[in-house]
Scaffold this motif. Structure first.
Motif, PDB file in Angstrom:
ATOM      1  N   ARG A  21     -15.272   3.083  -0.873  1.00  0.00           N
ATOM      2  CA  ARG A  21     -15.180   4.294  -1.649  1.00  0.00           C
ATOM      3  C   ARG A  21     -14.114   5.393  -1.507  1.00  0.00           C
ATOM      4  NH1 ARG A  21     -19.896   5.768  -0.457  1.00  0.00           N
ATOM      5  NH2 ARG A  21     -19.462   7.338   1.022  1.00  0.00           N
ATOM      6  N   GLU A  22     -13.626   5.511  -0.193  1.00  0.00           N
ATOM      7  CA  GLU A  22     -12.723   6.495   0.081  1.00  0.00           C
ATOM      8  C   GLU A  22     -11.409   6.041   0.362  1.00  0.00           C
ATOM      9  OE1 GLU A  22     -14.103   8.508   3.501  1.00  0.00           O
ATOM     10  OE2 GLU A  22     -15.987   9.238   2.588  1.00  0.00           O
ATOM     11  N   VAL A  23     -11.188   4.644   0.922  1.00  0.00           N
ATOM     12  CA  VAL A  23      -9.777   4.373   1.145  1.00  0.00           C
ATOM     13  C   VAL A  23      -8.638   4.124   0.060  1.00  0.00           C
ATOM     14  CG1 VAL A  23      -9.878   1.660   1.068  1.00  0.00           C
ATOM     15  CG2 VAL A  23      -8.669   2.854   2.831  1.00  0.00           C
ATOM     16  N   PRO A  24      -9.222   3.938  -1.361  1.00  0.00           N
ATOM     17  CA  PRO A  24      -7.943   3.789  -2.238  1.00  0.00           C
ATOM     18  C   PRO A  24      -7.221   5.032  -2.327  1.00  0.00           C
ATOM     19  CG  PRO A  24      -9.881   2.600  -2.790  1.00  0.00           C
ATOM     20  CD  PRO A  24     -10.486   3.339  -1.793  1.00  0.00           C
ATOM     21  N   GLU A  25      -7.919   6.365  -2.673  1.00  0.00           N
ATOM     22  CA  GLU A  25      -7.334   7.560  -2.779  1.00  0.00           C
ATOM     23  C   GLU A  25      -6.533   7.997  -1.558  1.00  0.00           C
ATOM     24  OE1 GLU A  25      -6.736   9.795  -5.170  1.00  0.00           O
ATOM     25  OE2 GLU A  25      -7.533   8.151  -6.506  1.00  0.00           O
ATOM     26  N   LEU A  26      -7.178   7.507  -0.121  1.00  0.00           N
ATOM     27  CA  LEU A  26      -6.318   7.817   0.858  1.00  0.00           C
ATOM     28  C   LEU A  26      -5.037   6.942   1.062  1.00  0.00           C
ATOM     29  CD1 LEU A  26      -6.263   9.245   3.980  1.00  0.00           C
ATOM     30  CD2 LEU A  26      -7.501   7.291   4.743  1.00  0.00           C
ATOM     31  N   LEU A  27      -5.081   5.898   0.859  1.00  0.00           N
ATOM     32  CA  LEU A  27      -3.795   5.153   0.577  1.00  0.00           C
ATOM     33  C   LEU A  27      -2.797   5.540  -0.440  1.00  0.00           C
ATOM     34  CD1 LEU A  27      -5.330   1.273   0.882  1.00  0.00           C
ATOM     35  CD2 LEU A  27      -3.992   2.666   2.492  1.00  0.00           C
ATOM     36  N   MET A  28      -3.168   6.007  -1.501  1.00  0.00           N
ATOM     37  CA  MET A  28      -2.314   6.475  -2.349  1.00  0.00           C
ATOM     38  C   MET A  28      -1.465   8.032  -1.846  1.00  0.00           C
ATOM     39  SD  MET A  28      -2.086   4.742  -5.262  1.00  0.00           S
ATOM     40  CE  MET A  28      -1.508   5.892  -6.471  1.00  0.00           C
ATOM     41  N   GLU A  29      -2.401   8.798  -1.161  1.00  0.00           N
ATOM     42  CA  GLU A  29      -2.052   9.914  -0.647  1.00  0.00           C
ATOM     43  C   GLU A  29      -1.077   9.644   0.646  1.00  0.00           C
ATOM     44  OE1 GLU A  29      -3.585  14.117   1.253  1.00  0.00           O
ATOM     45  OE2 GLU A  29      -4.847  12.452   0.924  1.00  0.00           O
ATOM     46  N   LEU A  30      -1.344   8.720   1.347  1.00  0.00           N
ATOM     47  CA  LEU A  30      -0.428   8.103   2.616  1.00  0.00           C
ATOM     48  C   LEU A  30       0.773   7.716   2.156  1.00  0.00           C
ATOM     49  CD1 LEU A  30      -3.111   6.514   4.757  1.00  0.00           C
ATOM     50  CD2 LEU A  30      -1.652   8.614   5.447  1.00  0.00           C
ATOM     51  N   SER A  31       0.695   6.890   0.841  1.00  0.00           N
ATOM     52  CA  SER A  31       2.080   6.425   0.458  1.00  0.00           C
ATOM     53  C   SER A  31       2.825   7.558  -0.179  1.00  0.00           C
ATOM     54  CB  SER A  31       1.476   5.365  -0.800  1.00  0.00           C
ATOM     55  OG  SER A  31       1.112   4.552  -0.434  1.00  0.00           O
ATOM     56  N   ARG A  32       2.345   8.583  -0.696  1.00  0.00           N
ATOM     57  CA  ARG A  32       3.139   9.854  -1.136  1.00  0.00           C
ATOM     58  C   ARG A  32       3.622  10.288   0.051  1.00  0.00           C
ATOM     59  NH1 ARG A  32      -1.315  10.439  -4.990  1.00  0.00           N
ATOM     60  NH2 ARG A  32      -2.236  11.934  -3.623  1.00  0.00           N
ATOM     61  N   ALA A  33       2.873  10.621   1.057  1.00  0.00           N
ATOM     62  CA  ALA A  33       3.347  11.226   2.275  1.00  0.00           C
ATOM     63  C   ALA A  33       4.402  10.475   2.909  1.00  0.00           C
ATOM     64  CB  ALA A  33       2.378  11.348   3.222  1.00  0.00           C
ATOM     65  N   PHE A  34       4.384   9.102   2.979  1.00  0.00           N
ATOM     66  CA  PHE A  34       5.425   8.383   3.647  1.00  0.00           C
ATOM     67  C   PHE A  34       6.728   8.492   2.969  1.00  0.00           C
ATOM     68  CE2 PHE A  34       7.664   4.291   3.484  1.00  0.00           C
ATOM     69  CZ  PHE A  34       8.150   4.262   4.662  1.00  0.00           C
ATOM     70  N   HIS A  35       6.799   8.355   1.481  1.00  0.00           N
ATOM     71  CA  HIS A  35       7.973   8.402   0.581  1.00  0.00           C
ATOM     72  C   HIS A  35       8.619   9.745   0.603  1.00  0.00           C
ATOM     73  CE1 HIS A  35       7.934   4.273  -0.507  1.00  0.00           C
ATOM     74  NE2 HIS A  35       6.577   4.421  -1.021  1.00  0.00           N
ATOM     75  N   LEU A  36       7.754  10.875   0.889  1.00  0.00           N
ATOM     76  CA  LEU A  36       8.135  12.461   1.014  1.00  0.00           C
ATOM     77  C   LEU A  36       8.771  12.625   2.003  1.00  0.00           C
ATOM     78  CD1 LEU A  36       5.593  13.788  -1.492  1.00  0.00           C
ATOM     79  CD2 LEU A  36       7.978  13.530  -2.119  1.00  0.00           C
ATOM     80  N   ALA A  37       8.166  11.971   3.281  1.00  0.00           N
ATOM     81  CA  ALA A  37       8.450  12.450   4.467  1.00  0.00           C
ATOM     82  C   ALA A  37       9.872  12.404   4.978  1.00  0.00           C
ATOM     83  CB  ALA A  37       7.769  11.749   5.649  1.00  0.00           C
ATOM     84  N   ILE A  68      -2.919  -0.353  -3.621  1.00  0.00           N
ATOM     85  CA  ILE A  68      -1.671  -1.171  -2.802  1.00  0.00           C
ATOM     86  C   ILE A  68      -0.626  -1.539  -3.618  1.00  0.00           C
ATOM     87  CG2 ILE A  68      -3.442  -1.550  -1.180  1.00  0.00           C
ATOM     88  CD1 ILE A  68      -3.333  -4.546  -2.015  1.00  0.00           C
ATOM     89  N   ALA A  69      -0.813  -1.879  -4.872  1.00  0.00           N
ATOM     90  CA  ALA A  69       0.133  -2.207  -5.801  1.00  0.00           C
ATOM     91  C   ALA A  69       1.092  -1.136  -6.135  1.00  0.00           C
ATOM     92  CB  ALA A  69      -0.367  -2.750  -7.229  1.00  0.00           C
ATOM     93  N   ALA A  70       0.667  -0.035  -5.830  1.00  0.00           N
ATOM     94  CA  ALA A  70       1.561   1.224  -6.206  1.00  0.00           C
ATOM     95  C   ALA A  70       2.184   1.583  -4.809  1.00  0.00           C
ATOM     96  CB  ALA A  70       0.929   2.289  -6.840  1.00  0.00           C
ATOM     97  N   TYR A  71       2.192   0.803  -3.850  1.00  0.00           N
ATOM     98  CA  TYR A  71       2.710   1.424  -2.530  1.00  0.00           C
ATOM     99  C   TYR A  71       4.058   1.866  -2.520  1.00  0.00           C
ATOM    100  CZ  TYR A  71       5.730  -2.605  -1.739  1.00  0.00           C
ATOM    101  OH  TYR A  71       6.872  -3.741  -1.794  1.00  0.00           O
ATOM    102  N   ASP A  72       5.017   1.305  -3.573  1.00  0.00           N
ATOM    103  CA  ASP A  72       6.110   1.916  -3.322  1.00  0.00           C
ATOM    104  C   ASP A  72       6.679   2.739  -4.490  1.00  0.00           C
ATOM    105  OD1 ASP A  72       6.115  -0.171  -5.165  1.00  0.00           O
ATOM    106  OD2 ASP A  72       8.064  -0.878  -5.148  1.00  0.00           O
ATOM    107  N   LEU A  73       5.525   3.076  -5.231  1.00  0.00           N
ATOM    108  CA  LEU A  73       5.827   3.907  -6.433  1.00  0.00           C
ATOM    109  C   LEU A  73       4.546   4.753  -6.669  1.00  0.00           C
ATOM    110  CD1 LEU A  73       5.704   2.237  -9.723  1.00  0.00           C
ATOM    111  CD2 LEU A  73       6.166   1.016  -7.743  1.00  0.00           C
ATOM    112  N   PRO A  74       3.883   5.592  -5.538  1.00  0.00           N
ATOM    113  CA  PRO A  74       2.584   6.194  -5.566  1.00  0.00           C
ATOM    114  C   PRO A  74       2.829   7.292  -6.716  1.00  0.00           C
ATOM    115  CG  PRO A  74       3.837   7.045  -3.771  1.00  0.00           C
ATOM    116  CD  PRO A  74       4.766   5.875  -4.240  1.00  0.00           C
ATOM    117  N   ASP A  75       1.487   7.518  -7.365  1.00  0.00           N
ATOM    118  CA  ASP A  75       1.576   8.862  -8.218  1.00  0.00           C
ATOM    119  C   ASP A  75       1.756  10.055  -7.781  1.00  0.00           C
ATOM    120  OD1 ASP A  75       0.975   6.904 -10.314  1.00  0.00           O
ATOM    121  OD2 ASP A  75      -1.309   7.108 -10.120  1.00  0.00           O
ATOM    122  N   ASP A  76       2.226  11.205  -8.608  1.00  0.00           N
ATOM    123  CA  ASP A  76       2.490  12.406  -8.082  1.00  0.00           C
ATOM    124  C   ASP A  76       1.224  12.911  -7.580  1.00  0.00           C
ATOM    125  OD1 ASP A  76       5.130  12.352  -8.222  1.00  0.00           O
ATOM    126  OD2 ASP A  76       5.157  13.208 -10.358  1.00  0.00           O
TER     127      ASP A  76
END
Length: 395
Positions: free
Chosen positions: A129-145, A91-99
């Protein structure tokens, strides 16, 4: 990493399945846990390993904490807390997710819905266990959409943040929970959905519960009600009704009896206009309002506690309600029974709550407080009470 089950996990699964009342067959366990029958048979015979996700699903189907089945006996509490740093980083990387990769929207929607189902079923270890990676992926999806798709991505982000918040809040990471609430509020304008705004206002109340700022929380909910759409549709009625339901409880905590009863009455009226189901992530309907009637009575205390006992005498939550909500009913009822001197009934209610949603019950602060009180009041009683108190870390 899958663990081998020779004489350990498999044997424990078979044992707990056999002592269920009524006894659960392997086929029934497979159906309830969504694990293939052949897999259940091989695990019980010790012929194959079992992953953490599969173990959690089996434990949920058996109505027990996964710790009872694990060879290493590591607790759900420990596993969730071990996962919190990864959640904080996500969540700290919500505005700059990893590639990284981004699945199609349809697959992301399914993943978010599954995590939301886990929240309602109080399966917190799986979420952690699963939500951190999901949040990173959703952040990428949001910023790329593209602009026309950002509202849909924002809605998915909010739903996933809410599931992550359930874990943080239930396991006492209240600062992390507050950050997740603020991210939900950040994403709401992008979603551009007034009913989602109401849903986030409902969740935001956790921050005020955690800080005991009940009067402030009540004001925040009443402001949200002023901004919510009129109840012209079923979804709109449910959104307003959920806010009234939440406002009734926090008004009770503030010992504002008049406001608590007014909001509860409004919630009842709106509940009669809808079907009991999950709307925008929140269960609402006549059954949910009845559960909150018990919660309001316990929050108000004193002479109101008898009302909680009256409700329980007349009605029990149906099995199709979310597990988290049903277990909450019995946790609240246990407190009302304890305050009324019904110690045996109180312990029985705690055991029912544990059977319905072990992780939710174990992490609930009232369960620890009440189990500790029962242990002091019934020192000479059975080992079962002692074991329960130790299970939930009551002191």
């Amino acid at each position: 990493m899958p663990m081998r089950s020779q004489g350990g996990v498999g044997a424990r699964i078979a044992y707990y399945r056999s002592v269920m009342r009524p006894k659960m067959t392997q086929q029934q366990l497979a159906d309830a846990s969504c694990v293939a029958l052949g897999t259940i048979r091989k695990i019980e015979r010790g012929e194959r390993g079992v992953s953490d996700a599969t173990l959690d699903s089996i434990a949920d189907a058996l109505g027990i904490d996964p710790v009872r089945l694990r060879s290493d006996r590591s607790s759900a509490h420990t596993r969730v807390h071990d996962a919190l740093p990864a959640l904080s980083a996500a969540i700290a990387a919500y505005d700059l997710p990893d590639d990284g990769p981004v699945r199609p929207t349809r697959e992301l929607h399914s993943a978010v819905n599954e995590i939301a189902r886990c929240r309602l079923a109080a399966q917190y270890t799986r979420i952690a266990r699963e939500v951190p990676e999901l949040l990173m992926e959703l952040s990428r999806a949001f910023h790329l959409a593209p602009r026309e798709q950002r509202s849909a991505m924002a809605e998915l982000l909010i739903m996933a943040y809410r599931s992550a918040d359930a874990v943080a809040f239930k396991f006492g990471a209240h600062d992390l929970s507050a950050r997740l609430v603020e991210l939900m509020r950040w994403a709401v304008p992008e979603a551009d959905d007034p009913l989602l705004t109401a849903s986030v206002a409902y969740v935001r109340t956790e921050t005020f519960f955690a800080s005991h700022r009940y009067a402030t929380g009540l004001r925040a909910l009443e402001q949200a009600l002023d901004s919510a759409p009129p109840p012209d549709s079923e979804d709109q009625a449910a959104a307003r009704g959920a806010l009234h339901m939440r406002a009734a409880v926090i008004a009770g905590r503030a010992r504002n009896m008049e406001a608590a009863l007014i909001h509860l009455d409004e919630a009842r009226v709106l509940a009669d206009r809808v079907h009991e189901q999950v709307y925008y992530g929140t269960a609402f309907g006549p059954d949910s309002v009845r559960i909150h009637e018990v919660s309001v009575a316990v929050s108000l205390g004193d002479e109101h506690v008898a009302r909680a006992l009256d409700v329980a005498d007349e009605w029990k939550p149906p099995r199709d309600l979310p597990a988290e909500r049903r277990s909450g009913f019995y946790i609240e009822l246990a407190r009302a029974q304890l305050w009324s001197g019904l110690t045996d009934d109180s312990f029985e209610s705690l055991k029912v709550a544990r059977h319905i949603a072990p992780q939710h019950t174990r992490e609930h602060p009232w369960v620890r407080e009440d189990a500790a009180t029962l242990r002091r009041l019934k020192r000479a009683d059975s080992e079962t009470l002692t074991n329960f108190a130790e299970w939930c870390a009551a002191t």
